[in-house]
Design a protein around this motif. Structure first.
Motif, short mmCIF file in Angstrom:
data_model
loop_
_atom_site.label_atom_id
_atom_site.label_comp_id
_atom_site.label_asym_id
_atom_site.label_seq_id
_atom_site.Cartn_x
_atom_site.Cartn_y
_atom_site.Cartn_z
N LEU A 67 -19.25 12.48 -33.84
CA LEU A 67 -18.13 13.36 -33.50
C LEU A 67 -18.50 14.32 -32.37
N ALA A 68 -19.70 14.85 -32.39
CA ALA A 68 -20.13 15.75 -31.32
C ALA A 68 -20.12 15.02 -29.98
N GLY A 69 -20.47 13.75 -30.00
CA GLY A 69 -20.45 12.96 -28.77
C GLY A 69 -19.06 12.71 -28.23
N ASP A 75 -17.72 21.54 -23.90
CA ASP A 75 -17.28 22.16 -25.15
C ASP A 75 -18.50 22.72 -25.89
N GLY A 76 -18.51 24.01 -26.14
CA GLY A 76 -19.62 24.66 -26.82
C GLY A 76 -19.84 24.19 -28.24
N ARG A 77 -18.78 23.68 -28.87
CA ARG A 77 -18.93 23.19 -30.25
C ARG A 77 -19.84 21.97 -30.31
N GLY A 78 -19.78 21.16 -29.29
CA GLY A 78 -20.69 20.01 -29.23
C GLY A 78 -22.12 20.45 -29.04
N LEU A 117 -19.75 18.93 -39.93
CA LEU A 117 -18.88 17.76 -39.91
C LEU A 117 -17.43 18.16 -40.10
N ASP A 118 -17.17 19.02 -41.06
CA ASP A 118 -15.79 19.46 -41.32
C ASP A 118 -15.20 20.18 -40.11
N ARG A 119 -16.00 20.99 -39.46
CA ARG A 119 -15.50 21.72 -38.29
C ARG A 119 -15.21 20.78 -37.14
N VAL A 123 -11.51 19.91 -35.33
CA VAL A 123 -11.30 20.00 -33.88
C VAL A 123 -10.72 18.70 -33.35
N LEU A 124 -11.30 17.60 -33.79
CA LEU A 124 -10.89 16.30 -33.26
C LEU A 124 -9.70 15.71 -34.01
N GLY A 125 -9.39 16.27 -35.16
CA GLY A 125 -8.21 15.83 -35.90
C GLY A 125 -8.35 14.50 -36.60
N HIS A 126 -9.57 14.06 -36.89
CA HIS A 126 -9.74 12.80 -37.62
C HIS A 126 -11.08 12.80 -38.33
N PRO A 127 -11.19 11.97 -39.36
CA PRO A 127 -12.48 11.86 -40.05
C PRO A 127 -13.51 11.18 -39.17
#
Length: 144
Positions: A67-69, A75-78, A117-119, A123-127
């Protein structure tokens, strides 16, 4: 029985991505382990619990990494997810000890990875699924 075998080549981890995380029992284990006050288990029992948590932490880290990828490089969250993953890699590379402290540290790691993972899922709107597997069932994002 045949003498042949098949070697799977899956560099993107797509086979593993199709398997949903078995989240509920591992979260229950994390909760139980972190509630310990003065456990009195044999070292081999601590090691078995630590192995279970280590394997699950690796699976959650794989989903966090995927997900980070998917986030833009700016994006600072990544970037924060990468920090969490580097820390997780460091903890996971440490040898297991047959102690309650070791098991509780692994439990804290699983909890931190699920938080990240939940955050990322929010952000991405999907599992956490690999490209092309979005319509397959996945329990990674289900409520606790």
């Amino acid at each position: 029985m045949s003498d042949t075998h098949v070697v799977l080549h899956d560099p993107q981890g797509l086979i593993e991505a199709e398997l949903p995380l078995d989240r509920a029992p591992h979260e229950a284990l994390v909760t139980a382990v972190l509630a310990w006050k003065n456990p009195d288990l044999a070292p081999r029992d601590y090691e078995q619990i630590a192995l279970q948590l280590t394997g699950h932490a690796r699976a959650v880290a794989t989903d966090v990494r995927r997900l980070a990828g998917a986030l833009p490089k700016s994006d600072g969250r990544g970037a924060f997810a990468e920090v969490v993953l580097r820390e997780a890699d460091g903890h996971l590379s440490a040898p297991l000890r047959g102690t309650a402290r070791c098991v509780q540290n692994r439990a804290r790691l699983v909890r931190a990875l699920y938080t990240r993972l939940d955050r990322l899922e929010a952000v991405l709107g999907h599992p956490a699924t690999a490209p092309g597997t979005e319509n397959r069932p996945n329990t990674a994002g289900q409520a606790r």
